[in-house]
Design a protein around this motif. Structure first.
Motif, short mmCIF file in Angstrom:
data_model
loop_
_atom_site.label_atom_id
_atom_site.label_comp_id
_atom_site.label_asym_id
_atom_site.label_seq_id
_atom_site.Cartn_x
_atom_site.Cartn_y
_atom_site.Cartn_z
N PRO A 26 7.14 0.61 -1.42
CA PRO A 26 7.54 1.10 -0.10
C PRO A 26 8.98 1.59 -0.07
CG PRO A 26 6.24 -0.89 0.13
CD PRO A 26 6.51 -0.72 -1.35
N GLU A 27 9.17 2.76 0.49
CA GLU A 27 10.47 3.42 0.48
C GLU A 27 11.53 2.60 1.18
OE1 GLU A 27 9.19 6.95 2.55
OE2 GLU A 27 10.08 6.27 4.42
N HIS A 28 12.76 2.80 0.71
CA HIS A 28 13.94 2.20 1.33
C HIS A 28 13.99 0.68 1.23
CE1 HIS A 28 15.35 6.03 2.70
NE2 HIS A 28 14.40 6.21 3.57
N THR A 29 13.24 0.09 0.33
CA THR A 29 13.32 -1.35 0.12
C THR A 29 14.16 -1.62 -1.12
OG1 THR A 29 11.29 -1.36 -1.22
CG2 THR A 29 11.06 -1.75 1.16
N THR A 105 13.37 -9.79 10.59
CA THR A 105 12.09 -10.51 10.70
C THR A 105 10.90 -9.60 10.41
OG1 THR A 105 11.77 -10.06 13.08
CG2 THR A 105 13.10 -11.99 12.48
N LEU A 106 11.13 -8.29 10.31
CA LEU A 106 10.06 -7.33 10.04
C LEU A 106 9.87 -7.18 8.53
CD1 LEU A 106 11.06 -4.51 12.58
CD2 LEU A 106 9.65 -6.56 12.98
N ARG A 107 8.72 -6.61 8.17
CA ARG A 107 8.44 -6.33 6.77
C ARG A 107 8.01 -4.87 6.61
NH1 ARG A 107 11.16 -9.86 6.49
NH2 ARG A 107 11.01 -11.85 5.37
N ALA A 108 8.37 -4.31 5.47
CA ALA A 108 8.12 -2.89 5.22
C ALA A 108 6.64 -2.63 4.95
CB ALA A 108 8.96 -2.42 4.04
N ARG A 109 6.22 -1.41 5.33
CA ARG A 109 4.88 -0.92 5.05
C ARG A 109 5.00 0.43 4.33
NH1 ARG A 109 2.27 0.10 10.50
NH2 ARG A 109 0.56 0.81 9.17
N GLU A 110 3.98 0.76 3.56
CA GLU A 110 3.92 2.05 2.89
C GLU A 110 3.76 3.17 3.92
OE1 GLU A 110 3.97 5.21 0.93
OE2 GLU A 110 4.27 3.38 -0.26
N ARG A 111 4.62 4.19 3.83
CA ARG A 111 4.59 5.29 4.79
C ARG A 111 3.41 6.23 4.54
NH1 ARG A 111 6.64 10.45 5.29
NH2 ARG A 111 7.42 10.36 3.17
N LEU A 112 2.92 6.29 3.29
CA LEU A 112 1.79 7.16 2.95
C LEU A 112 0.64 6.32 2.39
CD1 LEU A 112 3.84 9.97 1.16
CD2 LEU A 112 2.94 10.04 3.50
N PRO A 113 0.04 5.47 3.21
CA PRO A 113 -0.97 4.55 2.68
C PRO A 113 -2.19 5.24 2.12
CG PRO A 113 -0.97 4.53 5.09
CD PRO A 113 0.25 5.29 4.66
N GLU A 114 -2.56 6.40 2.66
CA GLU A 114 -3.74 7.09 2.18
C GLU A 114 -3.55 7.62 0.76
OE1 GLU A 114 -1.01 10.11 3.90
OE2 GLU A 114 -1.70 8.11 4.48
N LEU A 115 -2.29 7.84 0.36
CA LEU A 115 -1.99 8.31 -0.99
C LEU A 115 -1.59 7.19 -1.92
CD1 LEU A 115 0.07 11.59 -0.42
CD2 LEU A 115 -2.26 11.41 -1.30
N ARG A 116 -0.85 6.23 -1.39
CA ARG A 116 -0.20 5.26 -2.27
C ARG A 116 -0.63 3.81 -2.05
NH1 ARG A 116 5.66 8.46 -1.98
NH2 ARG A 116 4.95 10.18 -3.32
N GLY A 117 -1.60 3.61 -1.15
CA GLY A 117 -2.14 2.28 -0.97
C GLY A 117 -1.26 1.36 -0.14
N THR A 118 -1.75 0.15 0.04
CA THR A 118 -1.05 -0.82 0.90
C THR A 118 -0.81 -2.15 0.19
OG1 THR A 118 -3.18 -1.57 1.81
CG2 THR A 118 -2.04 0.20 2.99
N ALA A 119 -0.90 -2.17 -1.14
CA ALA A 119 -0.80 -3.42 -1.89
C ALA A 119 0.53 -4.13 -1.69
CB ALA A 119 -1.03 -3.15 -3.38
N HIS A 120 1.57 -3.37 -1.36
CA HIS A 120 2.89 -3.98 -1.23
C HIS A 120 3.33 -4.15 0.22
CE1 HIS A 120 2.90 -2.00 -5.27
NE2 HIS A 120 3.33 -3.19 -5.62
#
Length: 349
Positions: A26-29, A105-120
């Motif tokens: 995930p970007e910017h982490t 308190t928030l956690r990062a998500r993948e900005r392009l999940p359809e391309l790069r998945g959500t495993a992280h």
């Protein structure tokens, strides 16, 4: 292979990790930046926005619903709102409505999940600029930092100007007082201000990059005062001479250097690199990504736009290197390193 039409001004073409190794994490982490460093990036790029209490944090936009799990936090539900950012109505949650402690308190998500998945998704917190500097300082080699000031006019108008805050943050750490640093902006006035300040403060290691949008678009600080300047005018020889009076490099899109032909191939290089070099400006192009969806049609491998295509991405990088660019932003700095180092080895034979 295209013929070399222009040699770079830079002694060595620089690989810039676009928001970290964002093709993989995930970007910017901090994890994405650490991987980018391990993968050989010359620079890491944090886009910067501000919190309510004045902390610089790394997000591509101040609206964070697409890149964090803020929507899942019931305690923040009431902060969902609509704001006008650079003339566009945007709905969601905004960094300037949160303290740094709340954002943490928030956690990062993948900005392009359809391309790069959500495993992280859910693994990494929002990173501060100070944490990114500390990471670079501890990595064991010199890695440049190339922060972008996002929505500078907007943040200034709400009482959270970023320019001096960023300069102060750079001056506060021994690493960024000496390592290569380059501040980017799509706006003009803040770069002119930063040019004056870097000279006044004696920040010899600080360079400035004028980012360039689409030809018909305007820098938002120009829009805000009713000005006529657009990016098309800024890329004329006269416009480039004016940029060279306050900046060290321009940041155009890849297509501004290598346009596509009607059949989806990379066309001949435009005059932009040559004209910029004639004024002493380096050219740092954005953005190289390794999936078919982002590649010129002729360089895609099959019809699946989601497919990772290293060969196609390397071919595009090589064509840009042939055009004489000085640096490029890539979501996959390991591929960027391979392109640059491989081209250097070939040139030496």
């Amino acid at each position: 292979m295209s013929p070399v039409i222009e040699k770079p001004l830079a002694a060595r073409v620089q690989v810039i990790a676009h928001r970290g190794a964002s093709a993989h994490l995930p970007e910017h982490t901090l994890a994405a930046y650490a991987r980018a460093i391990d993968d050989g990036a010359d620079f890491i790029e944090p886009d910067l926005v501000m919190t309510r209490d004045g902390a610089l944090v790394s997000r591509h936009e101040n609206e964070i619903s697409g890149t964090t799990d803020v929507a899942a936090h019931a305690e923040f539900a009431s902060r969902r709102t609509t704001k006008t950012i650079d003339g566009v109505a945007v709905e969601g949650w905004f960094t300037e409505d949160f303290t740094l402690a709340e954002l943490k308190t928030l956690r990062a998500r993948e900005r392009l999940p359809e391309l790069r998945g959500t495993a992280h998704d859910g693994l990494f917190p929002v990173a501060t600029f100070a944490e990114i500097v500390a990471l670079a300082a501890a990595c064991g080699r010199t890695v440049g930092i190339i922060p972008e000031i996002k929505h500078g006019t907007y943040f200034r108008n709400i009482g959270l100007p970023m320019e001096d805050a960023l300069l102060d943050a750079l001056a506060a750490h021994a690493y960024t007082r000496a390592a290569p640093v380059e501040i980017q902006s799509f706006e003009v006035g803040n770069l002119k201000y930063l040019d004056g300040e870097r000279k006044r403060r004696g920040m010899a290691n600080l360079h400035l990059l004028q980012l360039l949008g689409e030809s018909h678009e305007q820098p938002f600080d120009v829009v805000a005062v009713g000005g006529a300047l657009d990016y098309a005018a800024m890329t004329t020889p006269q416009g480039l001479r004016e940029i060279a009076a306050y900046a060290d490099a321009i940041g155009p899109s890849t297509r501004a250097v290598l346009p596509l032909t009607q059949d989806g191939r990379l066309g001949a290089a435009t005059a932009l690199v040559r004209d910029a070099h004639a004024t002493g400006l380096e050219v740092h192009v954005y953005t190289l990504r390794p999936e078919n969806a982002f590649l010129p049609p002729a360089l895609r491998d099959g019809d699946d736009l989601h497919q990772r295509n290293e060969a196609g991405s390397l071919a595009e990088m090589h064509a840009l290197l042939d055009a004489g660019i000085d640096a490029f932003f890539t979501d996959d700095p390991a591929l960027g390193r391979k392109a640059v180092d491989g081209r250097g080895a070939s040139a030496g034979k």
